[in-house]
Scaffold this motif. Structure first.
Motif, PDB file in Angstrom:
ATOM      1  N   GLU A 186       0.849  -1.186   0.000  1.00  0.00           N
ATOM      2  CA  GLU A 186       0.000   0.000   0.000  1.00  0.00           C
ATOM      3  C   GLU A 186       0.885   1.237   0.000  1.00  0.00           C
ATOM      4  O   GLU A 186       1.909   1.292   0.694  1.00  0.00           O
ATOM      5  CB  GLU A 186      -0.906   0.037   1.238  1.00  0.00           C
ATOM      6  N   ALA A 187       0.503   2.238  -0.794  1.00  0.00           N
ATOM      7  CA  ALA A 187       1.238   3.498  -0.845  1.00  0.00           C
ATOM      8  C   ALA A 187       0.244   4.643  -0.979  1.00  0.00           C
ATOM      9  O   ALA A 187      -0.728   4.547  -1.740  1.00  0.00           O
ATOM     10  CB  ALA A 187       2.225   3.507  -2.013  1.00  0.00           C
ATOM     11  N   THR A 188       0.458   5.721  -0.234  1.00  0.00           N
ATOM     12  CA  THR A 188      -0.395   6.900  -0.322  1.00  0.00           C
ATOM     13  C   THR A 188       0.482   8.140  -0.448  1.00  0.00           C
ATOM     14  O   THR A 188       1.614   8.180   0.049  1.00  0.00           O
ATOM     15  CB  THR A 188      -1.288   7.043   0.926  1.00  0.00           C
ATOM     16  N   THR A 189      -0.048   9.153  -1.129  1.00  0.00           N
ATOM     17  CA  THR A 189       0.648  10.426  -1.259  1.00  0.00           C
ATOM     18  C   THR A 189      -0.326  11.551  -0.964  1.00  0.00           C
ATOM     19  O   THR A 189      -1.546  11.369  -1.032  1.00  0.00           O
ATOM     20  CB  THR A 189       1.228  10.609  -2.668  1.00  0.00           C
ATOM     21  N   GLY A 190       0.198  12.709  -0.647  1.00  0.00           N
ATOM     22  CA  GLY A 190      -0.653  13.846  -0.311  1.00  0.00           C
ATOM     23  C   GLY A 190      -0.056  14.585   0.864  1.00  0.00           C
ATOM     24  O   GLY A 190       1.146  14.881   0.895  1.00  0.00           O
ATOM     25  N   THR A 191      -0.908  14.892   1.850  1.00  0.00           N
ATOM     26  CA  THR A 191      -0.408  15.570   3.042  1.00  0.00           C
ATOM     27  C   THR A 191       0.665  14.749   3.730  1.00  0.00           C
ATOM     28  O   THR A 191       1.674  15.275   4.210  1.00  0.00           O
ATOM     29  CB  THR A 191      -1.570  15.841   4.013  1.00  0.00           C
ATOM     30  N   THR A 192       0.455  13.440   3.763  1.00  0.00           N
ATOM     31  CA  THR A 192       1.473  12.534   4.298  1.00  0.00           C
ATOM     32  C   THR A 192       1.712  11.413   3.299  1.00  0.00           C
ATOM     33  O   THR A 192       0.775  10.971   2.616  1.00  0.00           O
ATOM     34  CB  THR A 192       1.035  11.918   5.641  1.00  0.00           C
ATOM     35  N   ASN A 193       2.953  10.998   3.206  1.00  0.00           N
ATOM     36  CA  ASN A 193       3.306   9.884   2.336  1.00  0.00           C
ATOM     37  C   ASN A 193       3.515   8.631   3.190  1.00  0.00           C
ATOM     38  O   ASN A 193       4.281   8.654   4.152  1.00  0.00           O
ATOM     39  CB  ASN A 193       4.585  10.191   1.561  1.00  0.00           C
ATOM     40  N   THR A 194       2.815   7.578   2.825  1.00  0.00           N
ATOM     41  CA  THR A 194       2.943   6.323   3.560  1.00  0.00           C
ATOM     42  C   THR A 194       3.224   5.190   2.589  1.00  0.00           C
ATOM     43  O   THR A 194       2.848   5.257   1.404  1.00  0.00           O
ATOM     44  CB  THR A 194       1.663   5.990   4.358  1.00  0.00           C
ATOM     45  N   ARG A 195       3.871   4.181   3.110  1.00  0.00           N
ATOM     46  CA  ARG A 195       4.160   3.008   2.293  1.00  0.00           C
ATOM     47  C   ARG A 195       4.245   1.799   3.209  1.00  0.00           C
ATOM     48  O   ARG A 195       4.944   1.838   4.237  1.00  0.00           O
ATOM     49  CB  ARG A 195       5.475   3.200   1.536  1.00  0.00           C
ATOM     50  N   THR A 196       3.552   0.747   2.863  1.00  0.00           N
ATOM     51  CA  THR A 196       3.615  -0.507   3.623  1.00  0.00           C
ATOM     52  C   THR A 196       3.853  -1.664   2.662  1.00  0.00           C
ATOM     53  O   THR A 196       3.345  -1.673   1.533  1.00  0.00           O
ATOM     54  CB  THR A 196       2.312  -0.769   4.410  1.00  0.00           C
TER      55      THR A 196
END
Length: 267
Positions: A64-74
């Motif tokens: 899983e990866a998200t971008t925007g205000t916070t960037n996360t990756r699992t």
């Protein structure tokens, strides 16, 4: 009827040549010792191995990866391979969980488990067991630790949709802490393995391992629920719990990892 055959004797345990093991990782030396102990306990495979070898494997992957205000990756993977031939069984498990938020790593756990077992009879109720385990999880205060053990076990449920296996033994645990300090401690090991085959392709599993030592007890629980998608693909929801009765200073005693993986079954 299987003919009587003579057993080959395992090679004698010889001390290392002077300077030979200098610089060699303790984990490698520990695995060599485990292999020698396995040979002493089990001897050579029986010539009664008329049954065809059977093997199975599964590879699981989640990302899983998200971008925007916070960037996360699992990223996580949970893999398993099993080989069985006559009275012998070999199992390997690999588990890796990684998470980063805003560029900061918040989880980085790697676990590798190896098991070799030999049933005492064709009924396969009682068995000898040798295990080796390697875990890297700096967020628990350990740079890594290794555990080698030998023991015996019993299969309580062998028919119907449920399986229950309990084993116990003794061994040695090598701890390397994030501070660079390390120690070796004797351990007693208890393992419980439960499986409920709900349907042909779906199952509920529960594995519990307890390692008791004078410095503290480590309990690891792995719960999994598998649901089929197709003949080879399935979804696996799992939770891993690590609990230390004596966690290193500054670290919490309990860590949990909840994952959803896409599994691919072989063959």
């Amino acid at each position: 009827m299987c003919p009587l055959i003579s057993r080959t004797h395992p090679p004698a345990l010889r001390g290392p040549a002077p300077g030979r093991n200098r610089g060699r990782p303790r984990a490698i030396r520990a695995l060599h010792t485990l292999a020698a102990l396995t040979g002493i306990l089990f001897g050579a495979p029986s010539a009664c191995a008329a049954a065809k070898p059977a093997w199975s494997a599964q590879v699981g992957l989640g990302y899983e990866a998200t971008t925007g205000t916070t960037n996360t990756r699992t990223l996580d993977t949970h893999d398993r391979a099993h080989y069985e031939h006559a009275l012998w069984g070999y199992t390997g498990r690999l588990s890796y969980d990684y998470a980063a938020h805003g560029g900061l790593v918040s989880a980085n756990r790697l676990a590798l488990d190896l098991q070799a077992s030999r049933s005492l009879s064709g009924h396969k109720e009682d068995f000898f067991l040798a295990t080796a385990r390697y875990v890297h999880n700096p967020f628990d205060g350990y740079r890594h630790y290794e555990v080698e053990s030998v023991g015996m076990g019993h299969r309580f449920l062998r028919h119907g949709p449920m399986r229950l296996k309990v084993d116990g033994g003794a061994g040695l645990r090598q701890n390397t802490y994030v501070t660079g300090r390390y120690n070796d401690v004797p351990v007693l090991r208890l393992g419980v393995n439960y499986r409920w085959q709900i349907t042909k392709k779906s199952a509920l599993t529960q594995r519990i391992t307890v390692l008791g030592a004078a410095t503290g007890t480590l309990l690891t629980s792995t719960t999994g629920l598998t649901a089929p998608i197709s003949a080879r693909l399935a979804l696996d929801l799992s939770e891993i719990v690590d609990h230390y009765t004596s966690a290193p200073a500054g670290f919490k005693p309990t860590s949990t990892f909840t994952t959803l993986n896409l599994l691919y079954h072989l063959p």
